[in-house]
Design an enzyme around this catalytic site. Structure first.
Site, PDB file in Angstrom:
ATOM      1  CD  GLN A   1       5.917   2.341   5.712  1.00 13.28           C
ATOM      2  OE1 GLN A   1       5.704   2.983   4.688  1.00 13.28           O
ATOM      3  NE2 GLN A   1       4.949   1.809   6.400  1.00 13.28           N
TER       4      GLN A   1
ATOM      5  CB  ILE B   1      -0.997  -0.013   1.180  1.00 10.63           C
ATOM      6  CG1 ILE B   1      -0.281  -0.099   2.536  1.00 10.63           C
ATOM      7  CG2 ILE B   1      -1.956  -1.187   1.050  1.00 10.63           C
ATOM      8  CD1 ILE B   1      -1.232   0.096   3.731  1.00 10.63           C
TER       9      ILE B   1
ATOM     10  CD  GLU C   1      -0.717   1.098  12.098  1.00  5.44           C
ATOM     11  OE1 GLU C   1      -0.420   0.153  12.848  1.00  5.44           O
ATOM     12  OE2 GLU C   1      -1.868   1.330  11.734  1.00  5.44           O
TER      13      GLU C   1
HETATM   14 MO1  MOS Z   1      -3.904   0.544   9.415  1.00  5.45          MO
HETATM   15  S1  MOS Z   1      -4.988   2.116  10.141  1.00  5.45           S
HETATM   16  O1  MOS Z   1      -4.345  -0.787  10.374  1.00  5.45           O
HETATM   17  O2  MOS Z   1      -4.227   0.456   7.802  1.00  5.45           O
END
Ligand code: MOS
Length: 730
Positions: A624, A467, A691
């Site tokens: 990232q 992604i 994240e």
């Molecule tokens: Mo993430 S907000 O688990 O794509």
């Protein structure tokens, strides 16, 4: 052949440190980078299909109620219009991305403003859009709760240990703050899109999705099909950020229309629809209480939060997730509650939980440091718990102290205490602030097939998605390292449910989960090669296409012969982390300039230091982290979903009015990657990083604002008006 591992114990063999190819961790470019930067990577809406029809979703302008009539006849007569569909199955709420937990729910009634209720299908997009605009939908509207502060909330989770109130009363130093954050949109660059084809038995959908194996189950479920009748393809995804974890209306609508009309149908959400329809991050209302002794050692820790969601939704923004383990404090009270209101579904958006939770704790820690007269870095070091403060589990690995120290050194952190407004440049106050980063780690089941092809190249296949994160690069690197091949000799195929089911991209689980599946497949291949040579696989060295062992050397193609050799790696999480606390950690340092007249804040530089297990590719990992730090700026300064308090509609549903940080807002950022091995976290000893870079950094910016101008702001985003209002006189 396949190799299955349910990981029940730490893998301390350090296999990837003993292999010889030297590509694991290297800052290699993405193999698909050129396709993306030249616009030749094909995204969901860009596929062509013979006789393809175009569908446009129609949404309703009420927050709660029901559709009473749709005047289909009027638009059916319009040029090019083929059909108007109002099937309840396509108009519901988006799924949350994990099969069974929260499937796509068909709508029996309207429950949020902007909910799709129909699809107009026409020969061309323009005809469909025109007809969709003219379609008259009559609704019965009802009053509905819109304000999360004005309704009763239900408890979602709570932890009580000791007596926090008593600790607060007895504390030498204490902090008690209430902070609000507003809702966020995922704001992925690629809008949601699907192109569906039905051949009478099987459905094929090109879509933009993060979790294909779950998404296939969700779509099959909502259409009443068997899973093997559905094929999903998402080889390239222009950002997900949570909004594509589950299937949403465009996928179900395109599929239903294709099945009903017997022709391919494409549905692309407009930018406004993406904002109105797909999941939001809940706004939060948080209270943080800290009690400390005279040396700043925490005796009490409290974090309570209220979030919201639609009635019937199981997701609650997990604001407290890392608060459970980040800092010490024997007396603890953590409590999360959910208010039921009528805004679109709240779900996972960019580091759900920590993205808004850690920054708030970090503001409170900064205030405690000031009260206790202790440097903020030192205060955090003093309060790192020896073990998980609630369940007593040991940390599997934790580089938080090193991140704080090395980050401070790299940034040039100047020790505190000091009074705000120490530095002014013209009309700008200059200040610095810091914060810790924390994000829970998890892995999920994943499969991948690796094939050694005659000639000595390799193919890696899984339905895993990329992604924008670097999956193509890192999976190729794991295979290259294990098989002794240069990345150029490895092809990685992703994003197709015909391939072995991977983990999907969500919750930062992808690299460790799918990377481990590829690793296991390669271990199987190495054993097969060793068997052919009649040696132990420990005696095997694979490098640059050559096979070496204590008794000799062979070129890999020679050993392979004419037949391909393949192996499916199947990774499953087991008990390896059962008795451990597993989390990724880091530290942020930020310098800001705050305009003394307007309250405008500019971030001037940022340093982030992060420890997340093995680094698989230093370039994509750094990217990232940079992405996370960019979103920290958005969190801190600009991003908020603005709902009209009267009718509940989303007022800023485009990228002009919903302000993500853009190039001019983001300074050069420095990223330190602290290498670490976490043998319990995954067989490749990696934890999640996707994240982490967003978890806490907005707090560093908030603290820097205070250091610059003396304003403590307790509402995110810290827009100029809010900073100005909090600025002390003078
Ligand atoms: Mo993430 S907000 O688990 O794509």
């Amino acid at each position: 052949m396949s190799v299955h591992l349910k990981q029940d114990r730490p893998d301390t063999r350090n296999v990837l440190d003993k292999t010889r190819q030297g590509v694991i961790g290297a800052p290699l470019p993405r193999p698909e980078g050129l396709l993306k930067t030249t616009g030749t990577a094909t995204y969901a809406a860009e596929y062509a299909a013979e006789g393809c029809l175009e569908g446009v979703l129609v949404t309703v302008p009420v927050v709660r109620g029901a559709v009473t009539a749709i005047d289909e006849e009027q638009v059916r007569a319009m040029p090019g219009v083929v059909a108007v569909l109002s099937d309840k199955r396509m108009t519901g709420r988006p799924a949350q991305g994990m099969a069974g937990e929260a499937p796509f729910q068909p709508a029996q009634e309207v429950c949020y403003w902007g909910q799709p209720v129909a699809l107009v299908v026409a020969q061309s997009f323009e005809q469909a859009r025109d007809a969709a605009k003219r379609l008259v939908v009559e609704c019965r509207g009802e009053d509905a709760p819109l304000d999360p502060a004005a309704v009763d909330a239900e408890e979602s989770e709570s932890t009580r240990q000791g007596d926090l109130a008593h600790a607060m009363a007895e504390a030498a130093h204490s902090v008690d703050i209430t902070v609000t954050t507003e809702g966020h949109a995922s704001a992925a660059m690629e809008p949601h899109a699907a192109l569906a084809q039905w051949d009478g038995e099987r459905l094929t959908v090109h879509a933009s999705l993060q979790m294909l194996k779950f998404n296939r189950a969700e779509l099959a479920d909502s259409l009443g099909l068997e899973q093997d009748q559905v094929r999903l393809l998402s080889p390239y995804v222009g950002g997900g950020f949570g909004s594509k974890l589950g299937v949403s209306q465009e996928v179900v609508a395109a599929a239903l229309a294709a099945m009903q009309l017997g022709r391919p149908v494409r549905v692309v959400m407009s930018r406004q629809q993406v904002f109105q329809v797909v999941e939001r991050r809940s706004e939060t209302h948080q209270r943080v209480r800290l009690a400390a002794d005279a040396q700043g050692r925490l005796t009490g820790f409290g974090h309570e939060a209220r979030v919201s969601n639609l009635p019937g939704e199981s997701f609650a923004e997990p604001v407290l997730q890392s608060s459970h383990l980040l800092y010490a404090g024997d007396n603890r009270l953590l409590r999360l509650e959910v208010a039921r209101i009528h805004r679109m579904t709240a779900g996972s958006v960019r580091a759900p939980g920590e993205a808004v939770g850690v920054q708030t704790v970090e503001q409170a820690m900064d205030m405690l440091a000031a009260k206790a007269g202790i440097d903020p870095v030192e205060l955090r070091l003093r309060n790192l718990p020896d073990k998980h403060p609630e369940n007593g589990k040991a940390f599997s690995s934790r580089k938080l102290a090193e991140c704080l120290e090395r980050g401070a050194a790299a940034f040039g952190w100047e020790e505190r205490p000091r009074a705000p407004r120490h530095t002014r440049e013209g009309e700008w106050w200059i200040g610095t602030g810091m914060a810790s980063a924390a994000r829970v780690h998890s892995v999920v089941e994943a499969k991948a097939r690796v094939t050694l092809r005659p000639g000595g190249t390799a193919l890696v296949e899984t339905d895993m998605t990329d992604i924008g994160t670097g999956t193509y690069a890192i999976l190729g690197q794991v295979a290259g390292e294990m098989l002794g091949l240069a990345p150029a000799d490895i092809e990685v195929r992703l994003g197709d449910t015909e391939l072995p089911p991977g983990s999907g991209s969500g919750g930062s689980v992808g690299a460790a989960s799918c990377g481990s599946a590829v690793f296991l497949a390669c271990e199987g291949l190495r054993r097969k090669l060793a068997e052919r040579l009649g040696i132990n696989s420990d005696d095997l060295t694979l490098k640059d296409g050559f096979v070496r062992w204590s008794g000799g050397e062979k070129a890999l193609p020679e050993l392979l012969g004419n037949a391909p050799l393949d192996c499916v790696g199947h990774f499953e999480p087991g008990d390896s982390t059962q008795d451990l606390a597993v989390s990724s950690f880091g530290a942020f340092f930020a310098e800001v300039a705050v305009n003394r007249w307007t309250g405008e804040t500019r971030v001037r530089r940022m340093t982030g230091a992060f420890g997340f297990g093995r680094v698989l590719n230093a370039r994509t990992a750094r990217s990232q982290c940079l992405g996370g730090m960019t979103w920290c700026i958005g969190n801190a300064l600009t991003e908020s979903l603005l709902f009209d308090p009267v009718d509940g509609h989303l007022a800023n549903c485009d990228l002009a009015e919903y302000h993500v940080p853009v190039n001019r807002d983001v300074p050069d950022c420095e990223v330190l990657l602290l290498e670490e091995r976490d043998a319990a976290a995954s067989p490749i000893q990696a934890k999640g990083v996707g994240e982490l870079g967003l978890c806490g950094g907005a707090g560093a910016i908030a603290n820097a604002i205070h250091d610059a101008c003396g304003a403590r702001v307790f509402a995110y985003p810290m827009t100029p008006d809010r900073v100005l209002a909090a600025m002390p006189e003078g």
